[in-house]
Enzyme design. Structure first.
Site, mmCIF file in Angstrom:
data_model
loop_
_atom_site.group_PDB
_atom_site.id
_atom_site.type_symbol
_atom_site.label_atom_id
_atom_site.label_comp_id
_atom_site.label_asym_id
_atom_site.label_seq_id
_atom_site.Cartn_x
_atom_site.Cartn_y
_atom_site.Cartn_z
ATOM 1 N N GLY A 127 0.821 -1.208 0.000
ATOM 2 C CA GLY A 127 0.000 0.000 0.000
ATOM 3 C C GLY A 127 0.852 1.253 0.000
ATOM 4 N N SER A 161 -1.152 -4.208 -6.362
ATOM 5 C CA SER A 161 -1.113 -5.518 -7.016
ATOM 6 C C SER A 161 -1.567 -6.623 -6.073
ATOM 7 C CB SER A 161 0.309 -5.820 -7.513
ATOM 8 O OG SER A 161 0.711 -4.889 -8.491
ATOM 9 N N GLU A 245 12.961 -3.999 -3.822
ATOM 10 C CA GLU A 245 11.985 -4.112 -4.910
ATOM 11 C C GLU A 245 12.639 -3.856 -6.259
ATOM 12 O OE1 GLU A 245 7.744 -2.178 -6.423
ATOM 13 O OE2 GLU A 245 8.985 -1.106 -4.967
ATOM 14 N N SER A 383 9.703 5.435 -11.532
ATOM 15 C CA SER A 383 9.918 5.587 -12.970
ATOM 16 C C SER A 383 11.398 5.725 -13.306
ATOM 17 C CB SER A 383 9.161 6.813 -13.486
ATOM 18 O OG SER A 383 9.733 7.998 -12.970
#
Length: 397
Positions: A127, A161, A245, A383
């Site tokens: 989250g 996800s 990650e 990004s």
């Protein structure tokens, strides 16, 4: 560093292959190799098989259920698992919140959550992102107000996800709205997804898949004991987590498996009566891609082994950029290789229950959805533009 496989590594590879041959369910590997839809049960079934073997958390310390593998062994397992058609391990428990709990969590949190993650029994979701707070994550607005022994949480998360089948969510919340800097005043909470006040709504992405969701939190009571570390220190824990990650997002093992699929397609498809792989222009594209994939693999190994100087904290960002770019190029070349058969939209044929007709060979069916799905890879997890800023600060400051 020495990147040659030792005799011990080759023995380990043989062990991994034998395990995959004996324990990887054929129906799962058939789905993965055909590019068909996987549901939550598919992912969790494979993770529980790995958990029973004790192989689900290879990078964790052994005292918490880790494998004690070397970086080379981790790389070998990833390679062989992807080549065998194993579903990917969802990263949210094992590679994200698990390391945070190990590093910053209380002893009670470790005892409560780590065993279930290591056994593959408890699915987690992340989250973090919110509407308007994606790459600028520190601008998040979901609020947590202390009320006795609880926090009361209100807000919205998006692009979450697999929230639709997760039992727990690790969540960034704002606990001090008056902090001097937006990175301050953020805390890291563990939230039971069965708590009243949580609503999960599906988001169907352009490729026709349901993997992401929006999550609404309305007066959700979270026990204060679910706070990881210190209040208002969540940004520090988030940066630690994002390093794990972004490294995982590089997906070297998956890239190598998809590259092999590209070669198989190029050997099958014809151009001017000859296999496409013999076309000089297409062969040159494959060669360039293989070079970049090999460089990505070596960079990943340098990071896992702790060797290399100069990149320091920028390593995960480098891997994230190059890994996702390689993933996109593989998907592009796979679609180019299939040619006109990639154009028909055959989303329904990706369901294992589909028994209708298709256009072109079976390997053409998932090419367009995969190409579309890969476009987001350079955005999620931070990004490419944000990653370049991180690299420049690490190297030039």
């Amino acid at each position: 560093m020495d990147i040659n496989y030792t005799p011990e590594d080759e023995v380990f590879r043989t062990e991994v292959k034998a395990f995959l041959e004996a324990e990887l369910p054929k129906d799962l590997s058939d789905k993965v190799k055909a590019g068909q839809k996987l549901d939550g049960e598919d992912f969790m079934r494979w993770q529980q098989i790995l958990g029973q073997k004790g192989w689900l958390a290879p990078r964790w310390p052994e005292e918490h259920g880790g494998c004690g593998w070397t970086p080379m062994q981790v790389n070998i397992f990833d390679e062989e698992a992807y080549l065998a058609g194993a579903p990917r391990v969802l990263p949210f428990g094992v590679n994200m919140v698990g390391p945070v709990i190990i590093e910053f969590g209380s002893e009670d949190q470790k005892a409560r959550h780590l065993p279930g993650i290591a056994r593959g029994e408890v699915p987690w979701c992340q989250g973090f992102s919110e509407p308007g707070s994606g790459s600028d994550l520190a601008s998040l607005k979901t609020a947590a107000v202390r009320d006795g022994d609880d926090y009361i949480v209100n807000g919205q998360k998006i692009w979450t996800s697999y929230a639709h089948f997760s039992d727990w969510m690790f969540c960034l919340v704002r606990t001090d709205p008056n902090a001097a800097k937006k990175q301050q005043g953020i805390s890291f909470l563990l939230i039971d997804m069965k708590t009243p006040g949580i609503t999960v709504r599906p988001i169907i992405t352009f490729d026709g898949m349901h993997s992401v969701n929006e999550v609404f939190l309305e007066n959700v009571r979270v026990p204060a004991e679910n706070l990881v570390g210190e209040e208002n220190k969540g940004w520090d824990y988030a940066k630690f987590l994002l390093g794990h990650e972004r490294t995982g997002i590089a997906g070297v093992g998956g890239c190598k498996a998809e590259f092999e699929k590209l070669l198989e397609i190029a050997r099958t498809e014809k151009k001017n009566g000859k296999p496409l792989i013999e076309d000089p222009l297409f062969a040159a594209k494959i060669a360039r891609l293989e070079i970049d994939l090999r460089a990505l693999e070596l960079t990943n190994m340098r990071m896992l082994s702790g060797s290399g100087t100069g990149l320091n904290g920028a390593f995960p960002s480098v891997l994230k950029i190059k890994g996702t770019e390689v993933q996109q190029r593989i998907a592009e070349l796979q679609m180019d290789a299939v040619g006109v058969h990639a154009l028909p939209w055959q989303q329904a044929a990706m369901d294992p229950a589909w028994n209708g007709g298709t256009v072109g060979p079976d390997y053409a069916i998932p090419r367009m959805p995969a190409y579309i799905d890969r476009r987001k890879a350079t955005i999620y997890g931070g990004s490419t533009e944000i990653q370049k800023n991180i690299i420049s600060k690490a190297l030039l400051s």
